[in-house]
Each structure stands twice: as C-alpha cells, then as structure tokens.
Enzyme design. Structure first.
Site, short mmCIF file in Angstrom:
data_model
loop_
_atom_site.label_atom_id
_atom_site.label_comp_id
_atom_site.label_asym_id
_atom_site.label_seq_id
_atom_site.Cartn_x
_atom_site.Cartn_y
_atom_site.Cartn_z
N LYS A 96 -63.64 -60.26 -32.90
CA LYS A 96 -64.84 -60.03 -32.10
C LYS A 96 -66.03 -60.81 -32.66
O LYS A 96 -66.27 -60.84 -33.86
CB LYS A 96 -65.17 -58.53 -32.06
CG LYS A 96 -66.23 -58.20 -31.01
CD LYS A 96 -66.16 -56.76 -30.58
CE LYS A 96 -67.10 -56.54 -29.39
NZ LYS A 96 -67.02 -55.17 -28.86
N GLY A 153 -80.52 -63.47 -25.97
CA GLY A 153 -79.95 -62.15 -26.16
C GLY A 153 -80.77 -61.03 -25.56
O GLY A 153 -80.22 -60.03 -25.08
N HIS A 173 -72.55 -66.83 -34.33
CA HIS A 173 -71.79 -65.74 -33.73
C HIS A 173 -71.50 -66.12 -32.29
O HIS A 173 -72.18 -66.95 -31.69
CB HIS A 173 -72.53 -64.39 -33.82
CG HIS A 173 -73.89 -64.38 -33.20
ND1 HIS A 173 -74.12 -64.08 -31.87
CD2 HIS A 173 -75.12 -64.61 -33.74
CE1 HIS A 173 -75.42 -64.14 -31.62
NE2 HIS A 173 -76.04 -64.46 -32.72
N ASN A 206 -80.88 -57.13 -21.97
CA ASN A 206 -81.49 -55.80 -21.85
C ASN A 206 -81.74 -55.54 -20.37
O ASN A 206 -82.80 -55.83 -19.83
CB ASN A 206 -82.79 -55.73 -22.65
CG ASN A 206 -83.28 -54.31 -22.82
OD1 ASN A 206 -83.44 -53.57 -21.85
ND2 ASN A 206 -83.55 -53.91 -24.05
N ARG A 245 -69.61 -59.10 -20.33
CA ARG A 245 -69.28 -58.05 -19.37
C ARG A 245 -67.96 -58.33 -18.65
O ARG A 245 -67.69 -59.47 -18.27
CB ARG A 245 -70.38 -57.94 -18.32
CG ARG A 245 -71.78 -57.77 -18.86
CD ARG A 245 -72.00 -56.42 -19.46
NE ARG A 245 -73.38 -56.27 -19.92
CZ ARG A 245 -73.72 -55.75 -21.09
NH1 ARG A 245 -72.79 -55.30 -21.90
NH2 ARG A 245 -74.99 -55.63 -21.43
#
Length: 613
Positions: A36, A309, A11, A313, A426
């Site tokens: 996406k 990943g 991904h 957070n 972002r």
C-alpha cells in the site's frame, strides 16, 4: 506523440501514458506489488501502460517526471540550515538517501528505464515538471473546461504547498503560491498524526470522524496555530509543529495545547479526538472557502479545477460547490501524488509540445470515468479463477444482474469485479464491495466483518446519475466520489427518544434515513453518480436493483481490507472473498457463492492481523 508520465520515490508511485493528448492508461504501483502506497519506481505500472498501448519503451517520445528533485533538495537544505542545530538527527537520516539516489534522479530514472526497455533512454527525452504544475495539469487538462481557475493544495511539493493558476486552452500558468513550511495539508496531517492515524494515509479517517464531534477547538487553532487572512492566505505558527526538524508532525507544546500526548494508533477513540477532528475540518473548510472566493473574484473565472491531496477532502469540496462562487467544479480523481504522473504527461504534451486540447462535445471530462487500469477477458477470468480453485457459474449478462441483485436484497455483501481497474484511491464500481443501503446493520457489518476496520467509518452511496437529485441535495455530476451532500430530507427518519441522548460513536446506533448504511451521522453522504456512458454494467446493476426495490442506490466500498491496496486481478478478488465475510462474488460473468467453495485452506484464522492504514 506518446508520453509516459511517472511519479515515484515519495508515496503512491504511478505511471500514465498519453497518446496525442488522449489518456490511454494509468495505474498506481501498489496495485501490482500489493504494497500500500508503494513509493518505489513504478516498474509494473509502466509495463502495464506500455502493454495497454501495444508499444515498447523505445516508441515513447518523452518520459515526464512529476517533480524537480534539485528544487526539493534545495528546500530540505535550507530548512535544515534555518533550524540548525535542531533537526540534526532528521538531517542525518535523510542525506544518505538523497546523495545516493534522489539527488541524481535523472541518471537513476535512466537506469531504471533501461531495465524496462533494454537500452538507455535518451536523457534529452526525459522531462521534469514542478510538483504543483503536475498537479495543476492533472486537474485542468482532463477537465471539461476551456477556461478555469486551477487550485492545488497538498502537504508540500518542492517549495509550494498551495498554488493557484489559470488554464486557457492549452496554456496553464501558475499565478500564486504559498510556500513551505506553511501548509494546509501539513496542518491537517498534524491532526491526523495527533489523533492516532497514519500520515499520508489516514487523513480521510479524520474527515470521517469529524461529524461525531463538536468543533470546540476552532478558536484555539486560530489563536495559536494559524494566522488566516481574508483572502485565504495563511501562516502557521511553527512553535507547535515538528515536521521541519523532527521525525514527528507535532511537539510537546502542541500536546499541551490540546490536553495530552498523541493517541496511539490502536488506543480507543475519545470524544476529545472527535472534537479535534471536527475542529480542524472546520478550519480547513474556512481556509479553502476564503481562498476560492478571493481567487474567483480576482480572476473572474466561473469554473474551478482542484488537485493535490487536500482536494480529496470531499466535505470541503461540497461546501465550495454550494458556496456559489463558481458555476462548475471539477476535481482530479487521482488528486494525490499518483495523479502527478498523469499531470506530468499532459503538461509535456500540451505545455511543452503545444499539443491541442480536444474538449468533448457532450461537456464531459476525458478521464473515461477513471477506468484506466488493467482488465481481463472472460476467458482469462475463468482460467485464473479455475487455477485458484474457485467454484463458479458462468452466467449471461441478464442472469448475472439478477443473481447479483438477489444476493444484495437478501442482505449479502457482494464483491463486484468488472472491466478496467480504477485510477486513484476510490473504487468506482469496477473493484468494489457492494451492499444494500437500506439495511440498518450493513455499515457495521462491512466495517467489522468485511473490511476489518474502525466501526465509525462511513460508506459511500453509488446512485444512478438520473436519480441523484431525488435522493440527495445534489444535482451535478459526481462520478469520482469527491463531493459530499446531504441525503434529501424526504428520506430522513425522525430520531427516536432514546437516540436523542446518544453522543460520539454511539450515534451510529440511530437510524437516520431510509438508506442508513450510507447516511453519516450528520445526514451527509459522499456521493458517486453512475453514468451509463462510462460504466454501463454498473449502471445496469443499479437499474435492476431499483426495479426490484424502488431504490437506485447501493453501498460502494473498495474491494480490499485494512492495510492493503484495492484488488487488481481475478485471483486477488477470489482470495479476498475467501478471507472475509463477503458472501457472493461477481467477476466478469462468473458468479461465486461462498458456501459452494471447496478451498477452506484459503481461509486464515480469524485473528489474522491486518496492517494499519
């Protein structure tokens, strides 16, 4: 020396180009294909990187891939054998793809590169790095630190799910690992799946949902799901999970433990789901804090770099910063698999070739603000917008700022498309939708009428770096929107009597601060500090907004809608402008008002279905 880094086939495929240790370009494939989390070979991203550098593939010295397929295949086989005969359906589904493509990735990559370069790329110039080494390299090498502890946490690479390493100059050595199936990332993804969101995409929704709930299930998670040690090491109880052998993250035993089946994606959110989100968030923060404290004490390092990943957070990141174990924290903005492409290229240059690191004299990082993607000249912007049927006015710089600020002050949503596209998940002020944070209804308006997404999701504030401490409980750089801190108490508003009885998502109705559109229900905010050095135009916009309002903060959300990637080109910005309730758009020096457009055919029916994200 030119090194091309590639991540692909799982991904968030991406490509990055490094020249003598300098990051020239980096981009995710999804931005070009409009699919996406595109997992395919990043042909378009590779072609962009080469074009940006003005070279052909033949002029690349090495191509570096971000993981080692044989080790991953070994893990899959051992997992299936360990749990046999459970997981036979999953085994049957996975093996044909592996045998046909993934197992022979060196040949596959060579063939795909030949399709770009026109001739076979020499196999001896193809390099492969372990997944977590690529993550660690992406975190340490661009950081401003000569020496640091490096921590990577994700779902799983080959075997590793958590890795700790030491970076010293050009050297990067991993010293600790936790292996699959014990994974903090997969624990969080299990709750993502169970609360009805998409794995590898919706984890940030769980983080955003958490403040609406109470952590009622923390003790249950500790008792049944995770055995957590004082040093942050852990093991999961696999009796409650299905990711080793099945096609889902959790099983019936997990459902019984938490009171029902997984939520379907479009079903209403209940208080129980909010409490589950709050609970797993608390557990993840506890694991990360125990781990960073123990590793900090053991290594004596005062600087910490994060990737993987779980490093996205930002609530946990903020707590690590405030914990005080480290003097400074730096997080790779493309912390997920896309950043592995950059990490592999940097590992090849600094680690494999021994190339020297050049730390910046001003103490900054070498990511160029994350602005590493395509840009467009003013002439090209005008040509593309004209071809799309857009009606626009070309303004001087000062006029553009004034017109944009006027639109924002009047309560309009402003599409802001400038300079080079951001690398990572972002939008950082170049492919953004902006709003006035002082407007009480701005969060709901942007969520429901512009982004077409769930109303509970918070928005981030962009603030001038020199003003951040006056508005938030933070006084460090946060250029990549990866730290959460509270809105400064002097900007809080007292709750009215009626609001005290609100709970769950109803709490959205309560104004909490003088910048309510970026203040989450727990008074927190995911902060982006804007720096004149890396983004002078966006900094100037904030400066002009402050001059007219006294507020140096803007709402900043990515320029896309639910289920699609962030826009890449001027015409994509125009198309999305016409298909949403965005009222104004600035593309380069071109300014567009919705009411002046003459292309109603660009606007689809209101019932347009957007894919879940």
């Amino acid at each position: 020396m030119r090194i091309l880094g590639i991540s692909a086939f799982y991904h968030d495929s991406a490509a990055a180009l490094v020249r003598d240790g300098e990051i020239v370009a980096a981009a995710q494939e999804e931005r070009f294909t409009r699919k996406k989390h595109d997992a395919d070979f990043p042909r378009h991203a590779v072609e962009f990187c080469l074009a940006r550098a003005g070279i052909t593939l033949a002029e690349v010295d090495y191509v570096a891939f971000y993981d080692k397929p044989f080790l991953k295949f070994e893990r899959l086989l051992e997992t299936y054998l360990t749990f046999a005969p459970r997981g036979f359906r999953s085994f049957l589904a996975a093996m044909p793809v592996w045998i046909k493509e993934k197992l022979f990735q060196k040949k596959l990559l060579g063939d795909l590169l030949a399709g770009i370069g026109g001739e076979p790329f020499p196999e001896e110039r193809l390099l492969f790095f372990e997944h977590h080494h690529s993550h660690a390299a992406s975190a340490f090498y661009p950081s401003p630190f000569a020496s640091a502890l490096v921590l990577t946490l994700d779902g799983v690479g080959e075997w590793a799910t958590t890795s700790a390493g030491i970076g010293e100059g050009e050297r990067l050595e991993l010293i600790r690992e936790i292996h699959f199936p014990h994974s903090l990332g997969l624990l969080y993804s299990a709750f993502t799946y169970y609360t009805g969101f998409r794995v590898n995409s919706g984890e940030y929704k769980v983080m955003g949902l958490a403040p609406y709930g109470e952590p009622r299930y923390v003790s249950r998670i500790h008792k049944h799901l995770i055995d957590l040690k004082e040093d942050g090491s852990f093991r999961l109880n696999l009796d409650y999970f299905d990711y080793c052998t099945g096609l889902t993250m959790t099983n019936d035993r997990f459902a019984r433990l938490f009171g029902g089946p997984p939520r379907s994606p479009e079903a209403p959110l209940e208080q129980r789901h909010m409490d589950l989100a709050a609970s797993v968030q608390v557990v993840v923060e506890e694991v990360v804090l125990r781990m960073t404290r123990a590793l900090g004490r053991e290594t004596g390092k005062r600087n910490l770099c994060l990737a993987g990943g779980v490093a996205l957070n930002c609530v946990a990141n903020g707590k690590v910063l405030r914990d005080g174990q480290f003097d400074a924290l730096w997080i790779q903005p493309a912390a997920g698999d896309a950043g592995g492409a950059l990490g592999a290229a940097l590992a090849a240059y600094h680690g494999f070739q021994g190339g020297p690191r050049q730390l910046r004299a001003d103490g900054g990082d070498t990511m160029q603000g994350g602005y590493l993607g395509p840009d467009f000249s003013q002439a090209e912007i005008e040509r593309r917008l004209s071809a799309a049927g857009a009606v626009f006015t070309t303004l001087e710089d000062d006029q553009l700022l004034e017109e944009s600020v006027s639109a924002l002050i009047s309560g309009q949503a402003l599409g802001w498309f400038q300079g080079r596209m951001e690398f990572g998940p972002r939008a950082l002020g170049n492919r953004s939708i902006l709003g006035d944070p002082r407007a009480p209804g701005m969060q709901t308006t942007l969520n429901l009428k512009v982004k077409f997404r769930e109303s509970f999701r918070p928005f981030a504030p962009s603030v001038r770096r020199e003003d951040v401490a006056d508005w938030f409980d933070l006084n460090v750089d946060s250029p990549y929107m990866l730290l959460v801190a509270a809105v400064a108490e002097k900007h809080h508003l007292p709750p009215d009597a009626a609001a005290r009885d609100l709970f769950g998502i109803e709490r959205l109705k309560q104004p909490r601060s003088t910048i309510p559109a970026v203040t989450h229900v727990d008074h927190s905010a995911r902060i982006q500090t804007v720096h004149r050095e890396t983004n002078p135009r966006y900094h100037a916009l904030l400066t002009r907004f402050k001059a007219r309002t006294g507020c140096p903060v803007l709402v900043n959300t990515s320029f896309n809608v639910r289920g699609e990637p962030i826009v890449c080109t001027p015409e994509e910005a125009f198309q999305r402008f016409m298909r949403t309730d965005i009222e104004a758009l600035a593309v380069g020096n071109c300014f567009l008002h919705k009411g002046e457009q003459r292309t109603p055919t660009a606007t689809p029916p209101r019932e347009e279905a957007f894919a879940p994200d």
